[in-house]
Design a protein around this motif. Structure first.
Motif, short mmCIF file in Angstrom:
data_model
loop_
_atom_site.label_atom_id
_atom_site.label_comp_id
_atom_site.label_asym_id
_atom_site.label_seq_id
_atom_site.Cartn_x
_atom_site.Cartn_y
_atom_site.Cartn_z
N PRO A 56 0.80 -1.23 0.00
CA PRO A 56 0.00 0.00 0.00
C PRO A 56 0.83 1.28 0.00
O PRO A 56 0.30 2.37 -0.15
N THR A 57 2.13 1.15 0.17
CA THR A 57 2.97 2.34 0.24
C THR A 57 3.87 2.42 -0.99
O THR A 57 3.93 1.50 -1.79
N HIS A 58 4.59 3.52 -1.10
CA HIS A 58 5.52 3.66 -2.20
C HIS A 58 6.75 4.42 -1.74
O HIS A 58 6.73 5.11 -0.71
N SER A 59 7.80 4.28 -2.50
CA SER A 59 9.04 4.99 -2.23
C SER A 59 9.44 5.74 -3.50
O SER A 59 9.17 5.28 -4.61
N THR A 60 10.08 6.88 -3.33
CA THR A 60 10.57 7.63 -4.47
C THR A 60 12.08 7.76 -4.38
O THR A 60 12.66 7.77 -3.29
N PHE A 61 12.70 7.84 -5.53
CA PHE A 61 14.15 7.95 -5.63
C PHE A 61 14.46 9.12 -6.56
O PHE A 61 13.79 9.31 -7.58
N THR A 62 15.50 9.86 -6.22
CA THR A 62 15.80 11.10 -6.94
C THR A 62 17.31 11.23 -7.14
O THR A 62 18.08 10.97 -6.21
N THR A 63 17.69 11.65 -8.32
CA THR A 63 19.10 11.94 -8.51
C THR A 63 19.42 13.29 -7.88
O THR A 63 18.56 14.19 -7.84
N SER A 64 20.62 13.46 -7.40
CA SER A 64 20.98 14.64 -6.62
C SER A 64 20.85 15.94 -7.43
O SER A 64 20.56 17.00 -6.86
N THR A 65 21.05 15.87 -8.74
CA THR A 65 21.04 17.09 -9.54
C THR A 65 19.65 17.72 -9.67
O THR A 65 19.55 18.89 -10.03
N VAL A 66 18.59 16.98 -9.36
CA VAL A 66 17.26 17.55 -9.45
C VAL A 66 16.56 17.58 -8.09
O VAL A 66 15.41 18.03 -7.99
N ASN A 67 17.22 17.11 -7.07
CA ASN A 67 16.62 17.06 -5.73
C ASN A 67 16.19 18.45 -5.28
O ASN A 67 16.96 19.40 -5.35
N GLY A 68 14.93 18.53 -4.84
CA GLY A 68 14.38 19.81 -4.40
C GLY A 68 13.75 20.63 -5.50
O GLY A 68 13.06 21.62 -5.23
N ARG A 69 13.96 20.23 -6.75
CA ARG A 69 13.39 20.96 -7.89
C ARG A 69 12.34 20.15 -8.64
O ARG A 69 11.37 20.70 -9.16
N PHE A 70 12.51 18.85 -8.72
CA PHE A 70 11.60 17.97 -9.45
C PHE A 70 10.80 17.12 -8.47
O PHE A 70 11.29 16.76 -7.39
#
Length: 126
Positions: A56-70
């Motif tokens: 029922p849950t999910h996780s998100t993953f982000t590359t550092s170059t877009v963290n906080g913007r995307f």
């Protein structure tokens, strides 16, 4: 067979925003994970963001170059995946691809995905 169609790309000035959409379809479209990648001519496809479902849950993953913007989000009722891109920079210019996988693997690696969209161009001017 899963089909993915991206939309929402375009030309924007630095500091602006765009929202990419990815429409998924297919008789068995229940992905384990979906993600966004981008590619510049002559370079390898680069991971941007992904979302992984674990019950029922999910996780998100982000590359550092877009963290906080995307931001990545999915609307299960529409089988749609979104990428909200804010404070865009010229170095964000690329073709953006939506991807989905029904299996496991590292969701930050392109090789883990078995379905891809055709891509949408994002161009950020200085």
């Amino acid at each position: 067979q899963v089909q993915l169609v991206e939309s929402g790309g375009g030309l924007v000035q630095a500091g602006g925003s765009l929202r990419l959409s990815c429409a998924g379809s297919g008789p068995s479209f229940r992905p384990y994970a979906m993600g966004w990648f981008r590619q510049v001519p002559g370079q390898e496809r680069e991971f941007v963001m992904s979302i992984l479902w674990t019950g029922p849950t999910h996780s998100t993953f982000t590359t550092s170059t877009v963290n906080g913007r995307f931001t990545i989000a999915k609307d299960n009722s529409k089988n749609a995946l979104y990428l909200q891109m804010n404070d865009l920079k010229p170095e964000d210019t690329a073709v953006y691809y939506c991807a989905a996988t029904s299996g496991g693997g590292n969701v930050m690696q392109a090789t883990s995905y078995d379905s891809w969209g055709q891509g949408t161009q994002v161009t950020v001017s200085a």
